[in-house]
Scaffold this active site. Structure first.
Site, mmCIF file in Angstrom:
data_model
loop_
_atom_site.group_PDB
_atom_site.id
_atom_site.type_symbol
_atom_site.label_atom_id
_atom_site.label_comp_id
_atom_site.label_asym_id
_atom_site.label_seq_id
_atom_site.Cartn_x
_atom_site.Cartn_y
_atom_site.Cartn_z
ATOM 1 N N PRO A 177 40.782 48.266 29.446
ATOM 2 C CA PRO A 177 41.360 47.931 28.150
ATOM 3 C C PRO A 177 40.697 46.691 27.535
ATOM 4 O O PRO A 177 40.493 45.696 28.219
ATOM 5 C CB PRO A 177 42.833 47.642 28.463
ATOM 6 C CG PRO A 177 43.022 47.909 29.905
ATOM 7 C CD PRO A 177 41.703 48.060 30.550
ATOM 8 N N GLU A 178 40.352 46.784 26.262
ATOM 9 C CA GLU A 178 39.735 45.651 25.583
ATOM 10 C C GLU A 178 40.774 45.025 24.640
ATOM 11 O O GLU A 178 41.918 45.473 24.595
ATOM 12 C CB GLU A 178 38.464 46.129 24.876
ATOM 13 C CG GLU A 178 37.535 46.834 25.870
ATOM 14 C CD GLU A 178 36.152 47.175 25.336
ATOM 15 O OE1 GLU A 178 35.701 46.536 24.379
ATOM 16 O OE2 GLU A 178 35.519 48.088 25.908
ATOM 17 N N LYS B 97 42.108 39.598 25.783
ATOM 18 C CA LYS B 97 42.678 40.627 26.658
ATOM 19 C C LYS B 97 43.944 40.140 27.376
ATOM 20 O O LYS B 97 44.423 40.812 28.284
ATOM 21 C CB LYS B 97 41.632 41.048 27.698
ATOM 22 C CG LYS B 97 40.322 41.557 27.075
ATOM 23 C CD LYS B 97 39.337 41.906 28.171
ATOM 24 C CE LYS B 97 37.953 42.162 27.608
ATOM 25 N NZ LYS B 97 36.954 42.347 28.681
ATOM 26 N N ASN C 291 33.358 46.235 27.339
ATOM 27 C CA ASN C 291 32.103 46.966 27.471
ATOM 28 C C ASN C 291 31.826 47.963 26.348
ATOM 29 O O ASN C 291 30.703 48.103 25.896
ATOM 30 C CB ASN C 291 32.119 47.688 28.811
ATOM 31 C CG ASN C 291 30.786 47.631 29.458
ATOM 32 O OD1 ASN C 291 30.072 46.644 29.305
ATOM 33 N ND2 ASN C 291 30.423 48.681 30.160
ATOM 34 N N ARG D 83 27.422 46.015 34.126
ATOM 35 C CA ARG D 83 28.256 46.858 33.272
ATOM 36 C C ARG D 83 27.365 47.773 32.446
ATOM 37 O O ARG D 83 26.385 47.321 31.845
ATOM 38 C CB ARG D 83 29.097 45.981 32.340
ATOM 39 C CG ARG D 83 29.914 44.903 33.051
ATOM 40 C CD ARG D 83 31.023 45.458 33.904
ATOM 41 N NE ARG D 83 31.900 46.337 33.138
ATOM 42 C CZ ARG D 83 32.831 45.911 32.302
ATOM 43 N NH1 ARG D 83 33.018 44.639 32.104
ATOM 44 N NH2 ARG D 83 33.589 46.766 31.649
#
Ligand SMILES: [Zn+2]
Length: 257
Positions: free
Chosen positions: A2-3, A55, A168, A247
């Site tokens: 989750p961003e 976040k 990401n 990533r």
């Protein structure tokens, strides 16, 4: 993972249920909370506000107590109809009326004082929130320039001390939207270019924070091997791991420079 937009969306939904009210029920079914007595410590206190920074999500109660949550790769928040059996992975449940906010799988879930949130290194060191109504662009640029200039700009944007909320997917999408190569060293990205990435991302992430649908903004993330939506074919989207955490990063080598 989750961003920031997903966390702001969760905060909005939880706010609808709890803000300004004393929860009817607070439960911490996970065994790790056995002796922490959250229900007793929070009993009778109204939720003053529910907010997010990057976040991180905060439920602020009367009497200087704050629940701080960070979902990392595994956690989630849900708002459910009250009364059914809580999911087995529930760490925290807050009920009011016919709905309940449920936190699943932690992994960062702590009850702290308001003053500790201001001095906690992780929280006090966060960069400006990309989803803030007004973003402090000069502070973002200052933090970016304090960081390692050899770091790829894509990787640098993931550093929550530089700007909070980008993960990401948005890293790849922001660099694509601004036509900037995520591998270019941050020291060779101008202030105007760095701001262009942030300004491309803000309206997309703000829309996603309202409707909880980040996927409709996805153009190249997880699209390795497909034609570039801007310049291809023959240009294809590529993917490679970036940064210390390797990533996955997506970009078009032919229209991002
Ligand atoms: Zn392209």
């Amino acid at each position: 993972m989750p961003e920031g937009d997903t966390i702001h969306y969760a905060a909005r939904r939880i706010r609808d249920v709890l803000e300004g009210h004393v929860p009817d029920l607070i439960a911490t079914p996970h065994p790790r909370f056995g002796r922490d007595r959250w229900p007793e410590r929070l009993a009778g206190r109204a939720v003053r506000s529910v907010d997010a920074h990057g976040k991180h999500l905060f439920l602020r109660f009367e009497g200087d107590l704050v629940i701080h949550s960070h979902l990392r790769m595994t956690g989630s928040w849900r708002v459910l109809e009250a009364g059914g059996p809580p999911p087995s992975t529930t760490w925290l449940l807050l009920r009011r009326g016919d709905r309940e906010a449920v936190q699943l799988r932690g992994p960062v879930l702590e009850l702290m004082t308001e003053s500790r949130t201001r001095f906690d290194q992780r929280l006090a060191g966060l960069g400006p929130d990309i989803l803030a109504p007004e973003i402090d662009e000069s502070r973002f640029l200052r933090r970016l320039r304090e960081d390692d200039p050899t770091r790829g700009i894509g990787d640098a944007l993931l550093d929550q001390r530089t700007i909070a909320g980008i993960g990401n997917m948005w890293k790849s999408e922001g660099c694509f939207a601004a036509a900037i190569d995520p591998w270019r060293p941050a020291g060779r990205v101008s202030d105007a270019e760095a701001l262009a990435i942030v300004r491309e991302l803000r309206p997309r992430m703000q829309a996603s924070a309202l409707d909880g649908r980040p996927d409709r903004w996805r153009r190249i993330y997880n699209a390795a091997g497909r034609p570039c939506p801007r310049c291809g074919p023959p240009a294809l989207i590529r993917a490679r791991g970036q940064g210390d955490d390797n990533r996955p990063t997506f970009w078009c080598p032919s229209c991002q420079h």
